[in-house]
Scaffold this motif. Sequence first.
Motif, short mmCIF file in Angstrom:
data_model
loop_
_atom_site.label_atom_id
_atom_site.label_comp_id
_atom_site.label_asym_id
_atom_site.label_seq_id
_atom_site.Cartn_x
_atom_site.Cartn_y
_atom_site.Cartn_z
N SER A 207 0.89 -1.11 0.20
CA SER A 207 0.08 -0.05 -0.02
C SER A 207 0.78 1.34 0.11
N GLY A 208 2.19 1.03 0.01
CA GLY A 208 3.08 2.26 -0.01
C GLY A 208 3.62 2.64 1.39
N SER A 209 3.40 2.14 2.25
CA SER A 209 3.66 2.54 3.49
C SER A 209 4.75 1.51 4.15
N ARG A 210 5.86 1.67 3.70
CA ARG A 210 7.10 1.06 3.85
C ARG A 210 7.49 1.07 5.46
N GLY A 211 7.43 2.68 5.75
CA GLY A 211 7.92 2.92 7.18
C GLY A 211 6.96 2.21 8.23
N ASP A 212 5.74 2.24 7.87
CA ASP A 212 4.65 1.55 8.70
C ASP A 212 4.80 0.08 8.88
N ALA A 213 5.51 -0.56 7.66
CA ALA A 213 5.80 -1.92 7.75
C ALA A 213 7.06 -2.24 8.48
N LEU A 214 7.98 -1.54 8.51
CA LEU A 214 9.29 -1.55 9.44
C LEU A 214 8.88 -1.37 10.66
N LEU A 215 7.93 -0.33 11.27
CA LEU A 215 7.63 -0.45 12.37
C LEU A 215 6.90 -1.55 13.18
N VAL A 216 6.04 -2.15 12.05
CA VAL A 216 5.50 -3.32 12.54
C VAL A 216 6.33 -4.60 13.03
N TYR A 217 7.56 -4.79 12.32
CA TYR A 217 8.36 -5.65 12.29
C TYR A 217 9.26 -5.24 13.65
N GLN A 218 9.64 -3.90 13.96
CA GLN A 218 10.27 -3.83 15.23
C GLN A 218 9.43 -4.00 16.35
N LYS A 219 8.14 -3.73 16.30
CA LYS A 219 7.09 -3.97 17.32
C LYS A 219 7.02 -5.52 17.73
N ALA A 220 6.86 -6.31 16.65
CA ALA A 220 6.67 -7.88 16.68
C ALA A 220 8.09 -8.31 17.12
N ARG A 221 9.26 -7.65 16.87
CA ARG A 221 10.70 -8.33 17.18
C ARG A 221 10.52 -8.31 18.81
N ARG A 222 10.11 -6.74 19.27
CA ARG A 222 10.15 -6.53 20.80
C ARG A 222 9.39 -7.44 21.35
N THR A 223 8.17 -7.73 21.09
CA THR A 223 7.14 -8.32 21.60
C THR A 223 7.51 -9.96 21.69
N LEU A 224 8.22 -10.59 20.75
CA LEU A 224 8.73 -12.01 20.90
C LEU A 224 9.74 -12.08 21.61
N ARG A 225 10.72 -11.03 21.76
CA ARG A 225 11.88 -11.16 22.64
C ARG A 225 11.53 -11.03 24.02
N GLU A 226 10.63 -9.81 24.32
CA GLU A 226 9.96 -9.76 25.83
C GLU A 226 9.17 -11.08 26.28
N GLU A 227 8.24 -11.36 25.54
CA GLU A 227 7.32 -12.64 25.73
C GLU A 227 8.11 -14.00 25.77
N LEU A 228 9.04 -14.23 24.76
CA LEU A 228 9.17 -15.55 24.29
C LEU A 228 10.82 -15.73 24.47
N GLY A 229 11.65 -14.48 24.60
CA GLY A 229 12.85 -14.60 24.48
C GLY A 229 13.51 -15.33 23.01
N VAL A 230 12.74 -14.98 22.04
CA VAL A 230 13.07 -15.58 20.84
C VAL A 230 12.95 -14.17 19.69
#
Length: 249
Positions: A207-230
């Motif tokens: 949809s042309g929102s690359r910046g938002d897509a990269l923010l989603v990755y950062q948030k998902a990465r943070r959640t996975l590391r905090e909750e599961l340590g992966v």
Amino acid sequence: MRYEILGPLRVIDGKNTKTIKAQKVETLLATLVIRSDQVVSTDQLFKEIWGEQPPRSATAGLYVYISQIRKLLRHPGTEATPVLTRPPGYMLTLGHDGLDLHDFTRLLKGGRTHLRNGAYEPAVHSFEHALALCRGPLLADMTHGPILQGFRTWLNEAQLECMESLMDARMALGHHRELVSDLYLLSTEHPLREAFHRQLMLALHHSGSRGDALLVYQKARRTLREELGVEPGPALQDIQRTILTEHRH
């Protein structure tokens, strides 16, 4: 007659919809419906109704509940009943009666086949119809035993798979922008489910929102590391790399 178990239990007989107000009777019928055309032992039924420590009166209580269910399911003017006594327990025979669970699994299987074959419109149709059968939570706070607990776990997973596959099929049809809000909601409700983050990143990227897509990755990465340590799995990492590479070019 039709049994509906993908939500609060109900039995539809012509124009009449029958529900059960007594919790233990509802648990019993739900167990028999889930295991329809299979014998469920009295010990298994005790566990579903009362948990690990059934009362001394369990055998008498079960007999009463079976009688109530037979009365509920009996067609007017006949003594025939779909609930049969079969040692070491009981069995509900479906015969020509319908069961929404069977419809759901048939639609899910058909949707998978369509998706695999690149038939995206029929896949969307199958997945949407399957999800429409799911009317809400199953027997809330009533699952003492492994049969109902196992079914609830299976159904939750099957619904999520159905939703993921539906999103994949819709995106294959080019509906990226329309799916962004739904995918934000799904990824928030299921923060440890990487597939929804992956789909959201794809939808935003296309949809042309690359910046938002990269923010989603950062948030998902943070959640996975905090909750599961992966760290995020390969699918998420690949999409992040693709977006970064395209951005540089």
